[in-house]
Write an enzyme that holds these catalytic residues in place. Structure first.
Site, PDB file in Angstrom:
ATOM      1  N   HIS A  88       0.833  -1.207   0.000  1.00  0.00           N
ATOM      2  CA  HIS A  88       0.000   0.000   0.000  1.00  0.00           C
ATOM      3  C   HIS A  88       0.860   1.247   0.000  1.00  0.00           C
ATOM      4  CE1 HIS A  88      -3.468  -2.482   0.896  1.00  0.00           C
ATOM      5  NE2 HIS A  88      -2.731  -3.076   1.829  1.00  0.00           N
ATOM      6  N   THR A  89       2.153   1.076  -0.229  1.00  0.00           N
ATOM      7  CA  THR A  89       3.037   2.240  -0.164  1.00  0.00           C
ATOM      8  C   THR A  89       2.561   3.276  -1.151  1.00  0.00           C
ATOM      9  OG1 THR A  89       4.469   1.146  -1.724  1.00  0.00           O
ATOM     10  CG2 THR A  89       5.075   1.015   0.585  1.00  0.00           C
ATOM     11  N   GLN A  90       2.718   4.548  -0.733  1.00  0.00           N
ATOM     12  CA  GLN A  90       2.278   5.611  -1.619  1.00  0.00           C
ATOM     13  C   GLN A  90       3.454   6.536  -1.837  1.00  0.00           C
ATOM     14  OE1 GLN A  90       2.410   6.410   1.429  1.00  0.00           O
ATOM     15  NE2 GLN A  90       0.807   5.390   2.574  1.00  0.00           N
ATOM     16  N   MET A 133       3.990  -2.665   5.023  1.00  0.00           N
ATOM     17  CA  MET A 133       4.270  -2.081   3.696  1.00  0.00           C
ATOM     18  C   MET A 133       3.374  -0.876   3.450  1.00  0.00           C
ATOM     19  SD  MET A 133       6.593  -4.107   2.334  1.00  0.00           S
ATOM     20  CE  MET A 133       6.495  -4.405   0.567  1.00  0.00           C
TER      21      MET A 133
END
Lengths: 288, 272
Positions: free
Chosen positions: B38-40, B143
């Site tokens: 889910h890293t942005q 993550m």
């Protein structure tokens, strides 16, 4: 016919606003053997009387360590005490992991109070059948709390729970000043054992098998003394059997205090009718 | 049914043949070899936070800019959060994550107050820092990091100055002078010039510390394209066990020297 329509579950109020199931839970504590807690300004001592079911059996554990700075003594249903102490241990470890800080005693008791209270207003659950004395040392000093299954917690300088605990409380009330000013752990433990001794029934005495002692406080992490380790403390008592019974057995070696102790016995009879003689067998559950 | 974790619940190819994705125009979504990430990326960002320990306290500063890429979009963002009586948390990085952390910290503060019925159990800087370390590392393990670098300033239980860093990876360390982002390149050398050795922070006075912080903020404004000239400065001091907290808002970068600029002409050969 029904004796009481309002005691079938913990969510029913009686017409007078009482929760009978909660009150019955409080009765379970009185069935358990006694536990005594006392606090000086720097230390807290918990002592308790262990019970065995039969001669060949072991004695049920009465004091549980929660963390280096905290521990509990129980009276009532031991399994319920295990549930609550496991919860406290979890919370204490969580406090260390997340905040790098020992769990404050006041917070600990409020956490189990919230947990117990929840069980008094949910259908299908039952109140805990155990009373606890919680001893802790934290940044605000030495603390002793009494926890009840109703969800109420109170802080004490000294208190006792369990069978015949009124006698111990009477002792504590009479010796409050010298207990509060104790600066030696030894003296505090002797006071604790003296109070516990007063809860003994006739023909019983404190032995290393049935007595358990613990202490926590300044520069002293929570320590439990059991079996052989208790001997050192019992040695400091003038007698290991109930002081009132001594007097009954042999009147001659005890004179000046005669009037005093009689009074104690009277006061106790008044305060605790039911606890003195446990009710008939069919209404009993195994408590410790 | 296929029990391979990456194709769980699908019909088995060897029994039913390959699935026809054209049916009802079902999309093709192949299972990935790595866990869902889910890293942005940070959107609105805050630049450096600076911190410096001195003789009987800690100073911490951060400007009020919230940048949207290279656009200096918001110029009134407060990035120094007060937690309890004597702890300041300075946050750089993503501003929405900053606001999330701010909410958690205020929640924590409220909860502490509810359970601390008799007073005396104070949530201090080391506890707040440990909490943030767990929080940020936990999110990194999922993550799904909180895109921030944080400096916590305050006092230990024994009233000695406390200052520690933690970032989106969960990396944590302490030092006499700390900075995040650009500050770690530009400000730390300046702050370190004051006192080279960590344990010598006791030789720094409050005035010297304040001076060094203002100076560093000015250098950052000169050279960091994401910095603003308006900032907040908190100076925490302890005297006889009592903490004094001075929260200065809207401090301006002053005494800039631009006079030399008019003498610079062209890029080499050009004169006049």
């Amino acid at each position: 016919m029904f004796r009481n329509n309002y005691d079938n579950d913990s969510v029913t109020y009686s017409p007078t606003g009482r929760l009978f199931q909660v009150e019955y839970a409080l009765e379970a504590i009185k069935q358990g053997s006694a536990a005594v807690g006392i606090a000086s300004s720097s230390h807290v001592v918990l002592v308790a009387l262990k019970r065995n079911v039969e001669e060949l059996g072991s004695y049920q554990k009465k004091i549980i360590k929660v963390d280096d700075h905290m521990g509990i003594a129980l009276a009532g249903l031991a399994p319920d005490a295990r549930v609550l102490s496991n919860y406290l241990r979890k919370q204490a470890m969580n406090s260390k992991l997340v905040f790098n800080r020992p769990l404050p005693t006041s917070k600990a008791v409020l956490l189990i109070a919230d947990k117990a209270q929840e069980n008094t207003q949910l259908y299908g659950s039952r109140p805990y059948g155990v009373g606890l004395l919680v001893a802790g040392w934290d940044e605000t000093g030495a603390h002793l709390y009494e926890f009840q299954p109703s969800g109420s917690v109170l802080e004490y300088f000294g208190t006792a729970i369990g069978a015949r605990s009124q006698a111990a409380r009477t002792y504590l009330e009479r010796n409050l000043d010298s207990i509060r000013s104790c600066d030696q752990i030894e003296d505090l433990i002797v006071h604790g054992l003296s109070a516990l001794r007063d809860t003994l029934s006739q023909d019983m005495e404190l032995t290393i098998r049935n007595t358990t002692v613990s202490v926590v406080g300044k520069d002293k992490s929570f320590t439990v003394y059991d079996d052989e380790d208790v001997q050192q403390w019992l040695n400091k008592l003038d007698s290991t059997s109930n002081t009132r019974n001594n007097e009954d057995d042999d009147n001659d070696d005890n004179n000046a205090e005669g009037a005093d102790t009689n009074e104690t016995a009277a006061a106790e009879g008044e305060g605790e009718g039911a606890g003195e003689q446990p009710p008939a067998d069919e209404d009993r559950m195994e408590t410790d | 049914m296929n029990h391979d974790p990456f194709a769980w619940g699908r019909p088995r190819d060897e029994v039913y043949g390959a699935y026809n994705h054209a049916i009802a125009s079902a999309g093709v979504k192949e299972a990935s070899d790595i866990p869902t990430a889910h890293t942005q990326q940070p959107i609105i960002t805050g630049t450096s936070v600076l911190g410096l320990k001195f003789k009987n306290g800690v100073a911490i500063a951060a400007d009020n800019m919230g940048s949207y890429g290279s656009l200096l979009r918001f110029s009134n963002i407060e990035r120094l959060i007060r937690v309890g009586k004597e702890t300041i948390v300075g946050i750089s990085g993503d501003i929405s994550d900053l606001q999330h952390i701010e909410r958690l910290l205020h929640q924590l503060e409220t909860e502490e107050e509810i359970y601390d019925t008799d007073g005396g159990h104070n949530l201090r800087a080391p506890h707040v820092h440990e909490y943030l370390t767990r929080l940020l590392y936990n999110r990194r393990l999922k993550m799904d990091p909180l895109w921030n670098a944080v400096i916590v300033a305050g006092f230990n239980d024994d009233r000695t100055p406390f200052m520690r860093y933690v970032d989106l990876l969960g990396v944590a360390y302490g030092a006499l002078a700390l900075a995040t982002g650009f500050g770690s390149h530009l400000a730390i050398p300046l702050l370190r010039k004051l006192v080279p050795y960590d344990l010598d922070f006791e030789k720094v006075t409050e005035e010297e510390a304040r001076e060094a912080m203002l100076n560093s903020m000015r250098v950052l404004y000169y050279r960091d394209a994401r910095a603003g000239d308006k900032f907040s400065l908190v100076v925490l001091t302890v005297e006889d066990g009592k903490v004094d907290l001075k929260f200065e808002k809207g401090v301006k970068v002053e005494n800039q020297s631009w006079k030399f600029a008019e003498k610079i002409i062209g890029y080499g050969s050009k004169q006049l």
